[in-house]
Design a protein around this motif. Sequence first.
Motif, PDB file in Angstrom:
ATOM      1  N   UNK A 197      41.272  13.461 -59.678  1.00  0.00           N
ATOM      2  CA  UNK A 197      41.934  14.574 -59.016  1.00  0.00           C
ATOM      3  C   UNK A 197      43.210  14.174 -58.297  1.00  0.00           C
ATOM      4  N   UNK A 198      43.458  12.877 -58.230  1.00  0.00           N
ATOM      5  CA  UNK A 198      44.687  12.431 -57.593  1.00  0.00           C
ATOM      6  C   UNK A 198      44.667  12.495 -56.087  1.00  0.00           C
ATOM      7  N   UNK A 199      43.512  12.708 -55.482  1.00  0.00           N
ATOM      8  CA  UNK A 199      43.401  12.712 -54.022  1.00  0.00           C
ATOM      9  C   UNK A 199      41.988  12.277 -53.628  1.00  0.00           C
ATOM     10  N   UNK A 200      41.893  11.601 -52.517  1.00  0.00           N
ATOM     11  CA  UNK A 200      40.604  11.081 -52.059  1.00  0.00           C
ATOM     12  C   UNK A 200      40.684  10.805 -50.564  1.00  0.00           C
ATOM     13  N   UNK A 201      39.515  10.478 -49.987  1.00  0.00           N
ATOM     14  CA  UNK A 201      39.401  10.322 -48.539  1.00  0.00           C
ATOM     15  C   UNK A 201      38.579   9.083 -48.218  1.00  0.00           C
ATOM     16  N   UNK A 202      38.989   8.387 -47.161  1.00  0.00           N
ATOM     17  CA  UNK A 202      38.194   7.311 -46.575  1.00  0.00           C
ATOM     18  C   UNK A 202      37.785   7.738 -45.165  1.00  0.00           C
ATOM     19  N   UNK A 203      36.480   7.806 -44.935  1.00  0.00           N
ATOM     20  CA  UNK A 203      35.970   8.093 -43.593  1.00  0.00           C
ATOM     21  C   UNK A 203      35.721   6.763 -42.896  1.00  0.00           C
ATOM     22  N   UNK A 204      36.425   6.523 -41.817  1.00  0.00           N
ATOM     23  CA  UNK A 204      36.459   5.220 -41.149  1.00  0.00           C
ATOM     24  C   UNK A 204      35.780   5.326 -39.790  1.00  0.00           C
ATOM     25  N   UNK A 205      34.995   4.301 -39.458  1.00  0.00           N
ATOM     26  CA  UNK A 205      34.277   4.279 -38.187  1.00  0.00           C
ATOM     27  C   UNK A 205      34.452   2.921 -37.521  1.00  0.00           C
ATOM     28  N   UNK A 206      34.737   2.952 -36.220  1.00  0.00           N
ATOM     29  CA  UNK A 206      34.840   1.749 -35.392  1.00  0.00           C
ATOM     30  C   UNK A 206      33.617   1.664 -34.491  1.00  0.00           C
ATOM     31  N   UNK A 207      33.385   0.526 -33.860  1.00  0.00           N
ATOM     32  CA  UNK A 207      32.238   0.419 -32.948  1.00  0.00           C
ATOM     33  C   UNK A 207      32.328   1.439 -31.815  1.00  0.00           C
ATOM     34  N   UNK A 208      31.157   1.867 -31.324  1.00  0.00           N
ATOM     35  CA  UNK A 208      31.125   2.821 -30.224  1.00  0.00           C
ATOM     36  C   UNK A 208      31.813   2.235 -28.997  1.00  0.00           C
ATOM     37  N   UNK A 209      32.500   3.100 -28.313  1.00  0.00           N
ATOM     38  CA  UNK A 209      33.205   2.667 -27.108  1.00  0.00           C
ATOM     39  C   UNK A 209      34.693   2.451 -27.322  1.00  0.00           C
ATOM     40  N   UNK A 210      35.112   2.374 -28.564  1.00  0.00           N
ATOM     41  CA  UNK A 210      36.543   2.228 -28.822  1.00  0.00           C
ATOM     42  C   UNK A 210      37.252   3.523 -28.438  1.00  0.00           C
ATOM     43  N   UNK A 211      38.376   3.363 -27.762  1.00  0.00           N
ATOM     44  CA  UNK A 211      39.088   4.519 -27.252  1.00  0.00           C
ATOM     45  C   UNK A 211      39.873   5.210 -28.350  1.00  0.00           C
ATOM     46  N   UNK A 212      40.286   6.422 -28.046  1.00  0.00           N
ATOM     47  CA  UNK A 212      41.081   7.180 -29.006  1.00  0.00           C
ATOM     48  C   UNK A 212      42.430   6.507 -29.278  1.00  0.00           C
ATOM     49  N   UNK A 213      43.158   6.003 -28.272  1.00  0.00           N
ATOM     50  CA  UNK A 213      44.420   5.307 -28.586  1.00  0.00           C
ATOM     51  C   UNK A 213      44.228   4.077 -29.469  1.00  0.00           C
ATOM     52  N   UNK A 214      43.129   3.342 -29.262  1.00  0.00           N
ATOM     53  CA  UNK A 214      42.884   2.153 -30.084  1.00  0.00           C
ATOM     54  C   UNK A 214      42.645   2.564 -31.550  1.00  0.00           C
TER      55      UNK A 214
ATOM     56  N   UNK B 163      43.696   5.261 -32.966  1.00  0.00           N
ATOM     57  CA  UNK B 163      44.956   5.777 -33.497  1.00  0.00           C
ATOM     58  C   UNK B 163      45.896   4.647 -33.901  1.00  0.00           C
ATOM     59  N   UNK B 164      45.958   3.588 -33.091  1.00  0.00           N
ATOM     60  CA  UNK B 164      46.828   2.451 -33.438  1.00  0.00           C
ATOM     61  C   UNK B 164      46.366   1.778 -34.726  1.00  0.00           C
ATOM     62  N   UNK B 165      45.054   1.612 -34.884  1.00  0.00           N
ATOM     63  CA  UNK B 165      44.546   0.987 -36.101  1.00  0.00           C
ATOM     64  C   UNK B 165      44.853   1.845 -37.328  1.00  0.00           C
ATOM     65  N   UNK B 166      44.661   3.156 -37.205  1.00  0.00           N
ATOM     66  CA  UNK B 166      44.943   4.034 -38.341  1.00  0.00           C
ATOM     67  C   UNK B 166      46.430   4.047 -38.660  1.00  0.00           C
TER      68      UNK B 166
END
Length: 583
Positions: free
Chosen positions: A121-138, A140-143
């Motif tokens: 289909x030419x499009x796909x998704x990766x659902x990514x998870x970090x350890x609990x407790x990681x902040x939203x800015x952290x 966002x920086x990784x993504x």
Amino acid sequence: MSKVTGWLKRTGRLVGRGARFAFRILIVIPFRFIFRDTLTVLLTDLRRGWRWVGRMLWKVINPVMMPFDRSFGAMQSGYPRWARWALDHKGTVAGITIAMTLVSAVMARALGTELVPPLTQGEFTFEIQLPEGKSLPYTDRLMKQVEDRVKEYPNVRTVFSSVGGSNENQFAKQTKEENKAQLYVVMKDKTDKLAEEQTINQIRRELDQFPEVTYKFSRPSYFTFKRPIEVEVYAYDLEDLRRAANLVAHRLESIQGLSDIKTTTELGNPEVHVIFDRDRLARLGLEENQVSQILRNKIRGDVATRYKEQDKQIDILVRASEDDRKTVQEIKDLTINAAAINSSSPGGGNAAASRQGSAATSPVPIKLSSVAQVISARGPNEIHRIKSARSAIVSANLTGRDLGSVSEEIRQQLRQLSTELPANATANLSGQNEELQVAYKSLLFALGLAVFLVYLVMASQFESLVHPFIIMFTVPLGVVGAILGLFVTQTPISVMVFIGVIILVGIVVNNAIVLIDYANQLRAQGLPKREALVQAGLVRLRPIMMTTLTTVLGLLPMSLGFGEGAEIRAPMAITVMSGLMFS
């Protein structure tokens, strides 16, 4: 007066004739001349042009047509000899046919099975998870780092990510946390399957460079289940359910062709568990519901009133200050008896104490730690229920293998695992495999119905039950040819293949109808049965070849897999083409 009237009538008629004559001279004749001559010249030029085009096309097609004509001439001259040999050796022909049928049955078992061919289909998704407790800015920086790397891929047109929570309401299907994100990728060429697979593998390698990252790959799905492989695990106890799901996931990891294995029993975010000592609560005259309500109001807050701004109503919560509920120890030190809480008001606590002597109204503060055990733990991320029973789902994606072979291997693993599962825990295969079984049963019924209807129509036309029965023998030969074509092209059996077989049932009998009908006409003219069959085959050979070749050539572009959605169309075209040619 009458003379004047007659003269006016004659004059009017002469004027009318003159006007019509003038109109013809001035308008009709010039336009007729212009259009007739122009059209004649135009058609003459077109005829000359078409002749020129025809000559050019003949020069191009002639090198192809000449070998075909010679081949067809040789086939036509040798056909009577082959037909007579087949009629003289009926047992040999029947044996060869049965042998080819058995070989095709073995080939069919070797072919894989799947619900629908994987669609590029030419499009796909990766659902990514970090350890609990990681902040939203952290997160966002990784993504942002991952996005910047993926943008440099030459085959990627668009890439963007979604990080953290959203405005989804309480009825939303999925919840999102600060440590979770989604990476969306759109390819430049949506039909390039090889480029898509290479890009997916590159992104996997990029994410593997971050040890703290776990991810799950998915494509847009058109079916009930989002992933091809899903194993349902049932157990009432949550701990037994988690252990059983982990055992199943561990077994799936040993199966080649499975990737992105994930269970729904993964532990959720850290949380505080309060376990009340009911005997101690009873001795102190406290009720569990009352203490739970006080504790809830202190930590979560109680809606005291609402602030209205235009059409919005905002809750105003009254709860303990942040400094009194920041750590587990501070939660243990929270006061849980209502009288001690209200004793800070002048005289309020003493009046309550004089009215009631129980500990619930005592001005002496009672801490939560004195009546309950407060621990930090991690509960389940989510609790699934299937048919009102607690369950967990172990899911996985397919890579390089078909659904049927992987499903059979999973069933073997589950049978071996049945003795290792906790008591009262069961596991069974579902997902697209379950949909596959339902679809195949429906299509087999449709195939049988198609065969019956075709036979019914031919019986009414031939006014005989024998001749349609003979014609229907071409259907098994068509199925044999379809299996041979699928085996040569290594195309798994899918729903689209079954649809092609159903179409084949209505097409493959046409050649036999033409042949049998002409043989009956020759027999009606007094020709013997043997000669009628040979003569009918010889006369009908050209129209049968023409109809077969036109159908095959018309399906050829579809079978080659051009354009978007080619993976869906190609198996059906290959089935019809190969079955028609063989029959």
